[in-house]
Design a protein around this motif. Structure first.
Motif, mmCIF file in Angstrom:
data_model
loop_
_atom_site.group_PDB
_atom_site.id
_atom_site.type_symbol
_atom_site.label_atom_id
_atom_site.label_comp_id
_atom_site.label_asym_id
_atom_site.label_seq_id
_atom_site.Cartn_x
_atom_site.Cartn_y
_atom_site.Cartn_z
ATOM 1 N N PHE A 149 41.080 30.619 41.447
ATOM 2 C CA PHE A 149 41.817 31.509 42.342
ATOM 3 C C PHE A 149 42.966 32.240 41.636
ATOM 4 O O PHE A 149 43.183 33.429 41.880
ATOM 5 N N PHE A 150 43.693 31.547 40.776
ATOM 6 C CA PHE A 150 44.867 32.168 40.178
ATOM 7 C C PHE A 150 44.509 33.264 39.179
ATOM 8 O O PHE A 150 45.117 34.350 39.206
ATOM 9 N N LEU A 169 43.320 36.556 40.838
ATOM 10 C CA LEU A 169 44.428 37.138 41.590
ATOM 11 C C LEU A 169 45.511 37.687 40.660
ATOM 12 O O LEU A 169 46.090 38.742 40.924
ATOM 13 N N SER A 170 45.777 36.984 39.572
ATOM 14 C CA SER A 170 46.789 37.463 38.622
ATOM 15 C C SER A 170 46.358 38.765 37.966
ATOM 16 O O SER A 170 47.192 39.654 37.720
ATOM 17 N N PHE A 182 44.210 41.000 39.370
ATOM 18 C CA PHE A 182 44.224 42.034 40.416
ATOM 19 C C PHE A 182 45.644 42.529 40.684
ATOM 20 O O PHE A 182 45.922 43.738 40.644
ATOM 21 N N PHE A 183 46.563 41.596 40.953
ATOM 22 C CA PHE A 183 47.938 41.993 41.253
ATOM 23 C C PHE A 183 48.651 42.546 40.024
ATOM 24 O O PHE A 183 49.500 43.437 40.141
ATOM 25 N N ILE A 186 49.778 28.497 43.598
ATOM 26 C CA ILE A 186 49.233 29.788 43.170
ATOM 27 C C ILE A 186 50.210 30.908 43.512
ATOM 28 O O ILE A 186 50.441 31.820 42.711
ATOM 29 N N LEU A 198 51.984 33.405 40.832
ATOM 30 C CA LEU A 198 51.835 34.859 40.909
ATOM 31 C C LEU A 198 53.189 35.557 40.881
ATOM 32 O O LEU A 198 53.287 36.714 40.469
#
Length: 299
Positions: free
Chosen positions: A82-83, A86-87, A89-90, A164, A168
């Motif tokens: 998950f991390f 997401l890292s 993408f963001f 997470i 982030l």
């Protein structure tokens, strides 16, 4: 003449090795020797206090039946799965926003980078206060809009998502790397897109993201390696216990416990080599598949 040139080459090589010797010695003493030693210790019952005895693959066999080992492994995989996406993408999204030609952008870039300067222990303490279920700022803000916030770090369900979220918050370093990658993209591509009447979305899809893939590839590899070594935040927030119900017990935390709390250094060494093999296998897989999706300018 040939003998003279040969002597000069030997002298140059000697001087080169002399200048490089501090780094070579450091590499051997602090990396090569511990690496080989840990491989040997993984086949022994070495415990720091006692030399131990050679037991072959018994440590590895015991790990396969260790429920805490599998729990820590599953927690780590959850965090990685998950991390890391997401890292990325963001990180890319923030970098694109911070790359806009807006007045005062240097201030905004500084604000987003500041969390990376906060020590991990201080960040853990800060987020423990923010996510406190009783008087934390996050649940307080949720109460204002009529939502009852969860227990966050005190909940087995929400503990890893909370971690997470904290991680982030500190992706400013990767955002800086993405910004460097964006600034490295030639403006000629965008001018050609403008001539063809391409919209912002099409330029992002066909120019920005493909030419940013080398940087994404780098951050993907480094992100996976770093995520598998998650330690400081969960260890600080739980006092090394991994509570609640071992939901915050990560792989490196359990490795540390075995090596420096229980003095089962052979067992911990076996865990370290399993982690090394997993990370190397994933890295090799990413490098192999990178040919299909990583694009470089001029190719």
């Amino acid at each position: 003449m040939r003998a003279k040139n040969s002597k000069k080459l030997r002298d140059d090589a000697l001087y080169g090795w002399l200048f490089a010797s501090p780094w070579v010695i450091g590499l051997l003493v602090f990396f090569a020797v511990p690496l080989i030693s840990s491989l040997y210790f993984s086949f022994t019952t070495y415990s720091i206090l006692q030399p131990g005895e050679f037991v072959g693959f018994r440590n590895y066999a015991e790990l396969m039946s260790d429920s805490v080992f599998w729990k820590s492994f599953s927690n780590t995989i959850y965090f990685v799965v998950f991390f890391v996406p997401l890292s990325i993408f963001f990180g890319v999204a923030l970098a694109m926003l911070l790359n806009m030609n807006v007045r005062g952008m240097s201030i905004y870039r500084t604000i987003f980078f500041l969390p990376t300067l906060v020590p991990a222990v201080a960040m853990a303490v800060l987020w423990m206060w923010l996510l406190n279920p009783g008087f934390g700022l996050v649940n307080g803000m949720l109460d204002v809009i009529g939502i009852q916030g969860p227990a966050w770090l005190g909940s087995e369900t929400w503990s890893k998502p909370s971690l997470i979220l904290m991680s982030l918050w500190g992706i400013g370093q990767s955002v800086v790397i993405y910004l460097a990658g964006l600034n490295d993209i030639s403006q000629d591509y965008y001018e050609a897109g403008d001539i063809d009447g391409a919209s912002w979305f099409h330029k992002m899809k066909s120019i920005t993201l493909p030419l940013l893939t080398p940087v994404i590839f780098f951050n993907l590899v480094m992100g996976i390696i770093g995520a598998f070594q998650q330690f400081t935040l969960p260890y600080t927030m739980t006092g090394g216990r991994g509570t609640p119900a071992d939901s915050m017990k990560f792989y490196v935390m359990y490795l540390y416990d075995n090596g420096f709390k229980f003095f089962k250094m052979g067992y911990a060494s076996a865990m370290a080599w399993i982690l090394f093999i997993i990370v190397m296998a994933l890295t090799a897989l990413i490098f192999y598949n990178s040919k299909k999706w990583v694009h470089y300018q001029g190719e």
